[in-house]
Scaffold this active site. Structure first.
Site, PDB file in Angstrom:
ATOM      1  CD  GLU A   1      -2.499   1.737   0.289  1.00  0.00           C
ATOM      2  OE1 GLU A   1      -3.347   0.981  -0.202  1.00  0.00           O
ATOM      3  OE2 GLU A   1      -2.266   2.891  -0.146  1.00  0.00           O
TER       4      GLU A   1
ATOM      5  CB  ILE B   1     -25.141   2.101  -0.457  1.00  0.00           C
ATOM      6  CG1 ILE B   1     -25.226   3.593  -0.172  1.00  0.00           C
ATOM      7  CG2 ILE B   1     -26.526   1.459  -0.587  1.00  0.00           C
ATOM      8  CD1 ILE B   1     -25.791   3.961   1.153  1.00  0.00           C
TER       9      ILE B   1
ATOM     10  CG  HIS C   1     -25.597  -0.214  -4.415  1.00  0.00           C
ATOM     11  ND1 HIS C   1     -26.465   0.848  -4.493  1.00  0.00           N
ATOM     12  CD2 HIS C   1     -24.358   0.313  -4.328  1.00  0.00           C
ATOM     13  CE1 HIS C   1     -25.757   1.976  -4.457  1.00  0.00           C
ATOM     14  NE2 HIS C   1     -24.490   1.680  -4.360  1.00  0.00           N
TER      15      HIS C   1
ATOM     16  CB  CYS D   1     -18.114  13.839  20.435  1.00  0.00           C
ATOM     17  SG  CYS D   1     -17.618  15.553  20.629  1.00  0.00           S
TER      18      CYS D   1
HETATM   19  C1  LIG Z   1     -18.126   8.697  -4.294  1.00  0.00           C
HETATM   20  C2  LIG Z   1     -18.180   7.211  -4.260  1.00  0.00           C
HETATM   21  C3  LIG Z   1     -19.328   6.550  -3.805  1.00  0.00           C
HETATM   22  C4  LIG Z   1     -19.397   5.182  -3.780  1.00  0.00           C
HETATM   23  N1  LIG Z   1     -20.480   4.566  -3.234  1.00  0.00           N
HETATM   24  C5  LIG Z   1     -20.516   3.214  -3.167  1.00  0.00           C
HETATM   25  C6  LIG Z   1     -21.581   2.553  -2.551  1.00  0.00           C
HETATM   26  O1  LIG Z   1     -22.456   3.180  -1.950  1.00  0.00           O
HETATM   27  N2  LIG Z   1     -21.647   1.211  -2.583  1.00  0.00           N
HETATM   28  C7  LIG Z   1     -20.676   0.480  -3.209  1.00  0.00           C
HETATM   29  O2  LIG Z   1     -20.815  -0.719  -3.243  1.00  0.00           O
HETATM   30  N3  LIG Z   1     -19.617   1.078  -3.768  1.00  0.00           N
HETATM   31  C8  LIG Z   1     -19.507   2.423  -3.746  1.00  0.00           C
HETATM   32  N4  LIG Z   1     -18.425   3.037  -4.299  1.00  0.00           N
HETATM   33  C9  LIG Z   1     -17.396   2.219  -4.892  1.00  0.00           C
HETATM   34  C10 LIG Z   1     -16.418   1.678  -3.855  1.00  0.00           C
HETATM   35  O3  LIG Z   1     -16.065   2.668  -2.937  1.00  0.00           O
HETATM   36  C11 LIG Z   1     -15.200   1.183  -4.571  1.00  0.00           C
HETATM   37  O4  LIG Z   1     -15.616   0.288  -5.533  1.00  0.00           O
HETATM   38  C12 LIG Z   1     -14.209   0.470  -3.666  1.00  0.00           C
HETATM   39  O5  LIG Z   1     -13.919   1.225  -2.516  1.00  0.00           O
HETATM   40  C13 LIG Z   1     -12.978   0.206  -4.465  1.00  0.00           C
HETATM   41  O6  LIG Z   1     -12.031  -0.402  -3.646  1.00  0.00           O
HETATM   42  P1  LIG Z   1     -10.556  -0.583  -4.165  1.00  0.00           P
HETATM   43  O7  LIG Z   1      -9.870  -1.374  -3.126  1.00  0.00           O
HETATM   44  O8  LIG Z   1     -10.593  -1.087  -5.545  1.00  0.00           O
HETATM   45  O9  LIG Z   1      -9.974   0.886  -4.294  1.00  0.00           O
HETATM   46  P2  LIG Z   1      -9.313   1.853  -3.220  1.00  0.00           P
HETATM   47  O10 LIG Z   1     -10.033   1.840  -1.949  1.00  0.00           O
HETATM   48  O11 LIG Z   1      -9.128   3.146  -3.903  1.00  0.00           O
HETATM   49  O12 LIG Z   1      -7.919   1.167  -2.953  1.00  0.00           O
HETATM   50  C14 LIG Z   1      -6.868   1.212  -3.849  1.00  0.00           C
HETATM   51  C15 LIG Z   1      -5.600   1.319  -3.037  1.00  0.00           C
HETATM   52  O13 LIG Z   1      -4.476   1.168  -3.872  1.00  0.00           O
HETATM   53  C16 LIG Z   1      -3.447   2.008  -3.405  1.00  0.00           C
HETATM   54  N5  LIG Z   1      -2.500   2.226  -4.487  1.00  0.00           N
HETATM   55  C17 LIG Z   1      -2.686   2.937  -5.606  1.00  0.00           C
HETATM   56  N6  LIG Z   1      -1.571   2.945  -6.357  1.00  0.00           N
HETATM   57  C18 LIG Z   1      -0.654   2.217  -5.694  1.00  0.00           C
HETATM   58  C19 LIG Z   1       0.682   1.869  -5.954  1.00  0.00           C
HETATM   59  N7  LIG Z   1       1.314   2.286  -7.040  1.00  0.00           N
HETATM   60  N8  LIG Z   1       1.352   1.114  -5.060  1.00  0.00           N
HETATM   61  C20 LIG Z   1       0.726   0.683  -3.925  1.00  0.00           C
HETATM   62  N9  LIG Z   1      -0.545   0.994  -3.629  1.00  0.00           N
HETATM   63  C21 LIG Z   1      -1.229   1.751  -4.502  1.00  0.00           C
HETATM   64  C22 LIG Z   1      -4.203   3.231  -3.013  1.00  0.00           C
HETATM   65  O14 LIG Z   1      -3.455   4.040  -2.110  1.00  0.00           O
HETATM   66  C23 LIG Z   1      -5.457   2.652  -2.371  1.00  0.00           C
HETATM   67  O15 LIG Z   1      -5.326   2.472  -0.987  1.00  0.00           O
HETATM   68  C24 LIG Z   1     -18.321   4.422  -4.292  1.00  0.00           C
HETATM   69  C25 LIG Z   1     -17.160   5.072  -4.704  1.00  0.00           C
HETATM   70  C26 LIG Z   1     -17.065   6.453  -4.654  1.00  0.00           C
HETATM   71  C27 LIG Z   1     -15.801   7.122  -5.003  1.00  0.00           C
END
Ligand SMILES: Cc1cc2nc3c(=O)[nH]c(=O)nc-3n(C[C@H](O)[C@H](O)[C@H](O)COP(=O)(O)OP(=O)(O)OC[C@H]3O[C@@H](n4cnc5c(N)ncnc54)[C@H](O)[C@@H]3O)c2cc1C
Ligand SMILES: Cc1cc2nc3c(=O)[nH]c(=O)nc-3n(C[C@H](O)[C@H](O)[C@H](O)COP(=O)(O)OP(=O)(O)OC[C@H]3O[C@@H](n4cnc5c(N)ncnc54)[C@H](O)[C@@H]3O)c2cc1C
Lengths: 414, 474
Positions: free
Chosen positions: B31, B47, B49, B400
């Site tokens: 990370e 959420i 969904h 809080c």
């Molecule tokens: C505004 C918004 C609303 C959403 N609402 C919902 C919802 O209500 N319900 C739902 O199901 N989904 C929702 N989503 C989608 C959901 O949040 C994402 O699909 C999910 O969090 C993606 O997880 P991830 O682990 O792929 O990405 P991330 O949580 O972004 O994790 C990726 C990680 O990779 C790391 N990384 C990046 N590049 C490198 C690198 N070169 N080397 C090492 N580490 C790296 C980053 O630092 C990060 O920690 C929403 C998303 C957003 C933005």
């Protein structure tokens, strides 16, 4: 369950003054509960002077002022618990608290005085756009770091809000070698005391931008700057008026909120304007046997008035335990004209003079304060100048109060 | 040499790590930030969904419905707050009513259980504050605390043997005869398999191995979070029906009892830009007020912004690299990625198996992680028992949210340990309440300094150079 005649929640100036007054009025069995590791409340971190001019006729620092009351509490042998937080109260006066020695415990009180003080409004409440880096503090948190822990939160500072704490911190940070670049105030006037504007800003050539606010916070990890914009009458930012200040710290002094979580938990009615309980002239809330005073009731600018108010509440709580409830049905005190709120909001007993405190909603000049009851005028006085930052008061004479009946209106006309 | 290196400690990487920790494998999460859950997984709507949104026969549809079904069990095992509160998609005019009917059809095709369309009267009865003429009701939908889920999944994975390296930003990948070497500024990791779960940076990671066939665009979503006092305005998650105006703002309770308003949807260029904007926050307020009666927008306690990983195709990109063996992409995981995350993990393990990874179950896998907020749910007697053994549980630090010193110390020492004040916030809620740390941040900073054995001046808000204090006073 342990029984205590009077439990006082909070050992700040309000709690201590209430305890002293209760004891002086004949009540033996009192317990102060304080969550911090010492009595004194917020005064412990206010090392500037300007306290006690009204009450003691001399200028003291915050800790000195608190020490006077602590000495009295000790001399009278009033018991107190430190490092103990009250987590809940009930309308029938069961107080639940917790600390690391006794764990979670409850006390049945005959009367309670609420003296929990207030907390500062945070950035979130303002919805300031931008990043969320380190370096954004409430002025009070910065004060705690500087005055109690010996650390400086930053060197180049912008302050949002010209409340007294912000003004005091502008001076404090400057004295510690930080560069305070600006104090911004969204309103067209400052909410702080005039003397603080002079002594904390003007004397140090710190500019005060009225009708300005922070419209963006910059910096990913630590603050690198803020954008400040002018605002229109609706307090909306005016496009094109942006100024950029490079800084690593933003201090917020954007208002104090009475800490009434416990009060709400016990369903004690609050005044939506003060954020504190609705009280009568003895500072009894609408729930019998529960009293409130100090900043938990409404935000005071001077601690001297806190002590005065707390003495009323402490005495009333003692009377309540020793002599029972005062029976008269309450008359409302209504804020009118430029008056934003009054404390008390009701008057029950009219056998003594009653002082009603109030604030105006915006600055006014050549104003007339009038107190009426139906067609009867109880009082009228002229005030050349009034400001929201300064609490005002009127004293209603007992003979006049007795001679009329019904609601009482306090108004300011300009 | 690890068996599997997962790039990205978000909910997708975290859930996969936990799933892989069931097997006899050596797994590492890399990370780039100083804590886990720093990307989209900490700033989203939370959420779970129902699964009516995605077009039928897509990965999105299939994995969402499956994830929604798995979530209650996964959340319970990981001790994460989850509530099955149901969701409403509200129509306010004829156009959006048509959209609601279409979503209903999709929901039925996707196999979303018990989905119905409510008329105005039924809507009024179920959710009196909602302003609409009809609504799609999905009783299987729920809410989950997204960053707690991520922290807990990674914590549980670590308890089962997975390693975590923070501050490891992969910036170069070298193919070797039996695997890959992953490089960060000052560190390297050797591994046989690589999983790309880098969120909004997944296309950048893919390009490091010359997979240049997809693009991820960051799409910003801004939110306002209201005080717990505002929490009970609605019970269900309320979405506006999609219309010409876009997807609409949602109003939802959170698992902690706050009320969440948002998100906006704006394509941006900078993948690190999570700043909120004046226009964005105004849009959120306007949208919430249009849909729900009496939203106390004045009770805001914080605002924030998250970036969706929007891919250049309709679906999630979950597939082995076409040109690099033993390299799996989990990319373009936009919404409903959180809901789908347990199912994505399950599916990814299946794919890794097909790619040749030997999957032998461990006998001692422990799926359970104790709730982080276990203490506050105890009876007074149970609390007192703990306080007698460890007096730090009798000392409240965050007033809080009533978080004790004992809980904060535990958050620093249990997997994955908190190292900064934001980390404490996400794990314990300390500093997350209405005063937003005004009172407790100085104390939390002192506890961190003491427990980590560092000077107070080195304590940060969120790693890197986000120092809280700059100097000692004169
Ligand atoms: C505004 C918004 C609303 C959403 N609402 C919902 C919802 O209500 N319900 C739902 O199901 N989904 C929702 N989503 C989608 C959901 O949040 C994402 O699909 C999910 O969090 C993606 O997880 P991830 O682990 O792929 O990405 P991330 O949580 O972004 O994790 C990726 C990680 O990779 C790391 N990384 C990046 N590049 C490198 C690198 N070169 N080397 C090492 N580490 C790296 C980053 O630092 C990060 O920690 C929403 C998303 C957003 C933005
Ligand atoms: C930063 C700052 C600067 C100021 N400067 C000046 C000045 O220059 N001159 C002046 O006259 N006045 C000044 N004031 C105002 C003055 O300090 C206050 O009016 C006064 O301290 C209020 O007293 P209080 O007892 O109501 O509240 P506090 O002093 O806040 O005391 C409340 C106490 O209650 C305790 N408490 C709260 N909740 C609980 C609970 N649940 N369980 C147990 N204990 C609890 C708190 O720990 C605290 O000790 C200043 C105030 C601030 C905040």
């Amino acid at each position: 369950m342990k029984q205590v005649d009077l439990v006082i929640i909070g050992g700040g100036p309000a709690g201590m003054a209430a305890a002293v007054a209760a004891r002086e009025n004949g009540l033996e069995d009192i317990l102060i509960i304080e969550r911090d590791n010492a009595l004194g409340g917020i005064l412990r971190q206010c090392i500037h002077n300007g306290f006690g001019l009204h009450r003691f006729g001399e200028e003291l620092t915050g800790p000195e002022y608190a020490a006077r009351y602590e000495t009295e509490v000790e001399a009278l042998g009033i018991p107190y618990l430190l490092n103990t937080i009250v987590t809940a109260i009930t309308p029938d006066r069961v107080v639940t608290a917790m600390n690391s020695e006794d764990g979670v415990f409850s006390v049945q009180a005959k009367a309670i005085v609420l003296a929990m003080g207030c907390r500062e409004r945070s950035r979130g409440a303002l919805n300031i756009p931008g990043n969320r880096p380190a370096g954004v503090y409430s002025a009070g948190a910065a004060q705690k770091f500087v005055n109690m822990k010996g650390y400086l939160p930053g060197r180049k500072v912008v302050i949002l809000g010209s409340g007294d704490i912000g003004l005091i911190m502008a001076r404090r940070m400057t004295l510690e070698g930080a560069e305070v670049q600006a104090v911004c105030e969204v309103m067209p006037y400052s909410g702080g005391l005039q003397r603080n504007i002079q002594q904390c800003l003007k004397d140090f050539d710190i500019p005060l931008y009225l009708s300005h606010t922070v419209t963006e916070i910059h910096g990913k990890e630590r603050v690198t700057g803020v954008t400040v914009s002018k605002v229109d009458e609706q307090r909306r930012p005016v496009a094109g008026s942006e100024m950029y200040f490079a800084c690593n710290t933003l201090l917020l002094s954007v208002g104090l909120i009475p800490e009434n979580e416990l009060t709400k938990g016990a369903d004690i009615p609050l005044d939506p304007i003060t954020g504190g309980a609705l009280v009568d002239e003895s500072r009894q809330t609408a729930t019998e046997g529960i009293f409130a005073c100090g900043n938990v009731l409404h935000v005071h600018d001077l601690v001297d008035y806190v002590s005065e108010e707390a003495a009323l509440a402490g005495k009333a709580a003692a009377d309540y335990v020793l002599a029972g409830a005062a029976g008269d049905s309450p008359r409302r005190v209504i804020a009118a004209g430029a008056v934003r709120y009054t404390v008390p909001q009701t008057i029950r007993r009219t056998d003594k003079d009653v002082t009603v405190y109030f604030r105006v909603g915006s600055p006014c000049t050549a104003a007339t304060v009038r107190v009426t009851c139906g067609d009867v005028e109880l009082l009228k006085k002229k005030k050349p100048k009034m400001a929201p930052g300064e609490m005002e008061s009127v004293t209603l004479k007992a003979d006049k109060l007795i001679a009329c009946s019904g609601d009482i209106t306090v108004s300011v006309e300009v | 040499m690890y068996d599997v290196a997962i790039i990205g400690g978000g909910v997708v990487g975290g859930m996969l790590a936990r799933e892989l920790s069931r097997y006899q494998l050596s797994v590492v999460i890399l990370e780039k930030e100083y804590d886990v859950a720093m990307g989209a997984s900490k700033a989203n709507s939370g959420i779970v969904h129902g699964g009516f949104d995605a077009k039928p026969d897509t990965l999105k549809a299939r994995l969402n419905v499956r994830g929604c079904e798995m979530m209650p069990t996964v959340a319970a095992e990981l001790g994460v707050p989850y509530r099955n509160n149901g969701s409403l998609v509200v129509a306010q005019d004829e156009e959006s009513l048509a959209a609601v009917r279409e979503l209903y059809q999709r929901g039925v095709e996707n196999g979303v259980p018990a989905i119905t369309v409510l008329d105005e009267a039924a809507l009024r009865e179920l959710a009196p504050a909602v302003k609409g003429i009809a609504a799609l009701y999905a009783p299987s939908a729920g809410i989950v605390c997204p960053y707690t889920l991520t922290v807990a999944a990674i914590g549980n994975a670590m308890d089962n043997g997975v390693e975590l390296r923070r501050g490891f930003g992969v910036d170069r990948i070298e193919k070797t005869t039996d695997g890959y070497v992953l490089y960060a500024a000052e560190d390297t990791v050797e591994t046989r398999y690589v999983v790309n779960a880098a969120g909004v940076h997944a296309d950048d990671i893919a390009r490091l191995v010359r997979d240049d066939y997809f693009r991820i665009t960051p799409r910003a979503g801004e939110y306002i979070l209201l005080d717990k006092e505002a929490g009970c305005v609605v019970e269900q998650t309320v979405f506006g029906a999609p219309s010409k105006m876009g997807k609409g703002i949602l109003v939802s309770p959170t698992t902690h009892g706050n009320l969440l308003l948002g998100p906006t949807a704006t394509d941006i260029e900078n993948k690190e830009d999570t700043a909120t904007t004046y226009e964005g926050l105004q849009k959120v307020i306007g949208g919430a007020n249009r849909m729900v009666e009496g939203v106390p927008v004045g009770k805001a306690i914080t605002s924030f912004c998250g970036l969706r990983s929007t891919p250049d195709r309709y679906d999630f990109i979950i597939e082995p690299s076409p040109s690099n063996p033993h390299f799996l992409h989990l990319a373009g995981i936009e919404s409903p990625g959180l809901s789908s995350s347990p199912a994505i993990a399950e599916y990814a393990v299946e794919l890794l198996g097909q790619m040749g990874l030997a999957l032998t179950k461990k006998t001692d896998f422990n799926p359970i992680r104790e709730r982080v907020d276990a203490f506050r749910h105890l009876s007074d007697e149970e609390k007192n028992e703990i306080i007698r053994k460890d007096s730090r549980y009798g000392r409240i630090v965050c007033r809080c949210e009533q978080v004790t010193e004992g809980e904060i110390v535990a958050a620093i020492h249990r997997n994955p340990g908190a190292t900064d004040t934001d980390g404490i916030k996400r794990r314990t809620r300390g500093g997350m309440g209405r005063c937003q740390g005004g009172f407790c941040q100085p104390v939390v900073a002192e506890i961190l300094a003491r427990e980590l054995g560092i000077p107070l001046q080195q304590v940060t808000k969120s790693g890197g150079s986000s120092y809280l204090l700059t100097d000692k006073t004169k």
